[in-house]
Design a protein around this motif. Structure first.
Motif, PDB file in Angstrom:
ATOM      1  N   SER A 101      37.939  45.128  39.289  1.00  5.09           N
ATOM      2  CA  SER A 101      37.364  44.885  38.026  1.00  5.09           C
ATOM      3  C   SER A 101      36.527  45.023  37.529  1.00  5.09           C
ATOM      4  CB  SER A 101      36.777  43.164  38.372  1.00  5.09           C
ATOM      5  OG  SER A 101      35.562  43.800  38.630  1.00  5.09           O
ATOM      6  N   SER A 108      38.620  46.758  34.313  1.00 10.22           N
ATOM      7  CA  SER A 108      38.203  45.428  33.225  1.00 10.22           C
ATOM      8  C   SER A 108      37.025  45.661  32.425  1.00 10.22           C
ATOM      9  CB  SER A 108      39.065  44.887  33.386  1.00 10.22           C
ATOM     10  OG  SER A 108      39.324  43.187  33.034  1.00 10.22           O
ATOM     11  N   ALA A 117      42.386  36.527  27.800  1.00 11.49           N
ATOM     12  CA  ALA A 117      41.676  36.833  29.124  1.00 11.49           C
ATOM     13  C   ALA A 117      42.127  36.088  30.546  1.00 11.49           C
ATOM     14  CB  ALA A 117      40.652  35.568  29.008  1.00 11.49           C
ATOM     15  N   CYS A 152      43.819  38.736  33.510  1.00  9.65           N
ATOM     16  CA  CYS A 152      43.906  38.281  34.668  1.00  9.65           C
ATOM     17  C   CYS A 152      45.095  38.781  35.131  1.00  9.65           C
ATOM     18  CB  CYS A 152      43.048  36.540  35.091  1.00  9.65           C
ATOM     19  SG  CYS A 152      41.334  36.417  34.528  1.00  9.65           S
ATOM     20  N   TYR A 212      45.345  42.630  35.979  1.00 11.29           N
ATOM     21  CA  TYR A 212      44.857  43.097  36.195  1.00 11.29           C
ATOM     22  C   TYR A 212      45.071  43.332  38.192  1.00 11.29           C
ATOM     23  CZ  TYR A 212      42.378  45.750  32.641  1.00 11.29           C
ATOM     24  OH  TYR A 212      42.157  46.829  31.710  1.00 11.29           O
ATOM     25  N   SER A 236      36.279  37.361  32.196  1.00 11.80           N
ATOM     26  CA  SER A 236      37.253  36.967  32.763  1.00 11.80           C
ATOM     27  C   SER A 236      37.717  37.735  34.764  1.00 11.80           C
ATOM     28  CB  SER A 236      38.271  35.749  32.384  1.00 11.80           C
ATOM     29  OG  SER A 236      37.872  37.154  31.372  1.00 11.80           O
ATOM     30  N   PRO A 237      38.347  39.101  34.030  1.00  6.98           N
ATOM     31  CA  PRO A 237      38.655  39.652  35.495  1.00  6.98           C
ATOM     32  C   PRO A 237      37.839  40.340  36.397  1.00  6.98           C
ATOM     33  CG  PRO A 237      39.855  40.493  33.347  1.00  6.98           C
ATOM     34  CD  PRO A 237      38.111  39.748  32.736  1.00  6.98           C
ATOM     35  N   LEU A 269      36.555  37.175  38.003  1.00  4.68           N
ATOM     36  CA  LEU A 269      38.238  36.764  38.948  1.00  4.68           C
ATOM     37  C   LEU A 269      38.204  37.404  40.419  1.00  4.68           C
ATOM     38  CD1 LEU A 269      41.654  35.689  38.170  1.00  4.68           C
ATOM     39  CD2 LEU A 269      41.343  37.301  40.064  1.00  4.68           C
ATOM     40  N   PHE A 307      42.320  32.919  41.884  1.00  4.63           N
ATOM     41  CA  PHE A 307      43.331  32.733  40.242  1.00  4.63           C
ATOM     42  C   PHE A 307      43.485  31.645  39.707  1.00  4.63           C
ATOM     43  CE2 PHE A 307      46.206  36.481  41.187  1.00  4.63           C
ATOM     44  CZ  PHE A 307      45.931  36.405  39.454  1.00  4.63           C
ATOM     45  N   GLU A 351      42.874  30.115  35.711  1.00  2.00           N
ATOM     46  CA  GLU A 351      43.729  30.416  34.830  1.00  2.00           C
ATOM     47  C   GLU A 351      43.930  29.295  34.454  1.00  2.00           C
ATOM     48  OE1 GLU A 351      43.636  33.424  33.980  1.00  2.00           O
ATOM     49  OE2 GLU A 351      46.499  34.484  34.578  1.00  2.00           O
TER      50      GLU A 351
END
Length: 406
Positions: A67, A70, A236, A240, A243, A362-363, A366, A379, A382
């Motif tokens: 992450s 990202s 975002a 997500c 990635y 956000s990534p 996550l 997840f 999302e």
């Protein structure tokens, strides 16, 4: 002096924008150049996510480290957003375009040729800075050129971007399976940019739509900020999936190379969605309905991707997610610039800053959740982002209506 020389080579602003304001959409040289340059940027962008998956297989780092790629890309993007207005006041559109393209090439070189995690992370940051500056100036050129028809221009530009997104993971997967290696994928946009430079380096570009000195201290309307946040949150949602979508496919039984290649189904969905969006936006007044329907389609298709344990259904869900996501960014951007009221460069830059910050957070969130609770549980972020997008769209439309009524 450079700016004055370029402006002398241009027709008057009213002459340049007369076709767009009269309702006639003209795909002239600046438009074609913008479309092609955006295709190069998106080829890099959509090859980057699957490439990080392959890099993780080589270097064996964690989801959290994954992450960080990202995050650093997004930090670079945020810096580009923060610095664009400053750069646009001092440089012509033409110089800013080619300098940004050069920075993107440097980022690609660092990411692919650097050895180990630190060097490739640095490449991701430079990639984000140069690539997002390139994206921002392209958006500015299209907005300058097409005015009230910018929604069609931005949607059409993203058709080429969608096509690049389809081919990027396919090329990446093919080269990864060959003796050439996946890193050669990132040289292709650089070659195209060199060709574009040789062809268009003397091409005059439209001047900005506003006087920077007069608008320097102005504030953007609330509706503009809400639509910029909609851009960021919808980006975002996509980031997500880009990635961590391949990682989810790996958990259904696919290999890393197959999962990276299968992510192309999402990009094919984006291309299909943008072709539909370009057709619908030829007639004014459909932007809001298209945004609502896109968010509904995204929610339904993500549920299929998220809840199934069958590879075929997961890939089908990714395709349908692409169709839903496809027009969120360009149409939210069009609404952001429309409500800027003479401060298009400021709105364009601030929106990229917000996109960079949200896309960074956000990534990373996550990935951290995935390390602690598993990827499927992580997840759940999302649906939260999709619900937030619906609220931001509703709030932005209400703020726009109230401003018009005042």
């Amino acid at each position: 002096m450079y700016r004055d020389t370029e402006r002398q080579a241009l027709p008057s602003r009213s002459a340049q924008r007369e076709p767009a304001e009269a309702g006639v959409f003209v795909r002239d040289a600046p438009t074609v150049l913008s479309y092609a340059a955006l295709g190069c940027y998106t080829f890099w962008l959509y090859a980057f996510g699957p490439a990080v998956t392959l890099l993780r297989e080589e270097l064996r780092f964690s989801y959290t480290t994954l992450s960080l790629y990202s995050v650093l890309w997004s930090v670079g993007a945020a810096l580009a957003g923060a610095g664009f207005v400053w750069a646009a006041r001092r440089l012509t559109r033409r110089l800013l375009l080619w300098c940004s393209a050069l920075a993107g090439v440097v980022g690609a070189a660092l990411f692919t040729l650097g050895g180990g995690v630190p060097a490739t992370l640095a490449g991701a940051a430079v990639f984000g800075l140069g690539g997002t500056m390139l994206l921002t100036v392209i958006q500015a050129i299209l907005s300058d050129r097409h005015g009230s028809r910018r929604d069609q221009a931005l949607t059409e530009a993203n058709i080429g971007a969608g096509a690049s997104a389809v081919f990027a993971p396919l090329v990446l997967g093919a080269l990864a399976a060959s003796v050439v290696g996946w890193r050669a994928t990132f040289a292709l946009p650089a070659v195209v940019l060199v060709v574009l430079y040789l062809r268009y380096r003397r091409q005059p570009l439209p001047p900005p739509t506003q006087d920077h000195s007069a608008r320097r201290g102005g504030r953007l309307p609330l509706a503009c900020w809400l639509f910029a946040l909609l851009m960021a949150v919808s980006s975002a949602i996509e980031f997500c999936l880009v990635y961590f979508g391949p990682q989810m496919l790996i958990e259904t039984g696919l290999s890393a190379a197959a999962a990276s290649t299968a992510l192309g189904s999402n990009y094919l969905g984006i291309l299909v969605g943008r072709l539909l969006g370009a057709r619908l936006t030829r007639r004014p007044g459909r932007t809001v309905a298209l945004l609502y329907s896109s968010l509904a389609a995204t929610a339904a298709s993500f549920a299929l991707f998220w809840l199934t344990d069958r590879p075929f259904l997961a890939v089908l869900g990714l395709f349908a997610c692409g169709v839903g996501i496809a027009n969120l960014y360009p149409l939210a951007l069009a609404l952001t610039l429309e409500t800027a009221r003479g401060r298009e460069d400021q709105a364009n830059a601030r929106s990229q800053l917000v996109v960079g910050l949200v896309a960074a957070a956000s990534p990373f969130l996550l990935g951290s959740l995935a390390d602690q609770h598993g990827l499927a549980t992580a997840f759940a972020l999302e649906p939260v982002l999709i619900g937030a997008s619906l609220l931001l769209l509703w709030g932005g439309l209400r703020a726009r209506k109230e401003r018009r009524a005042s």
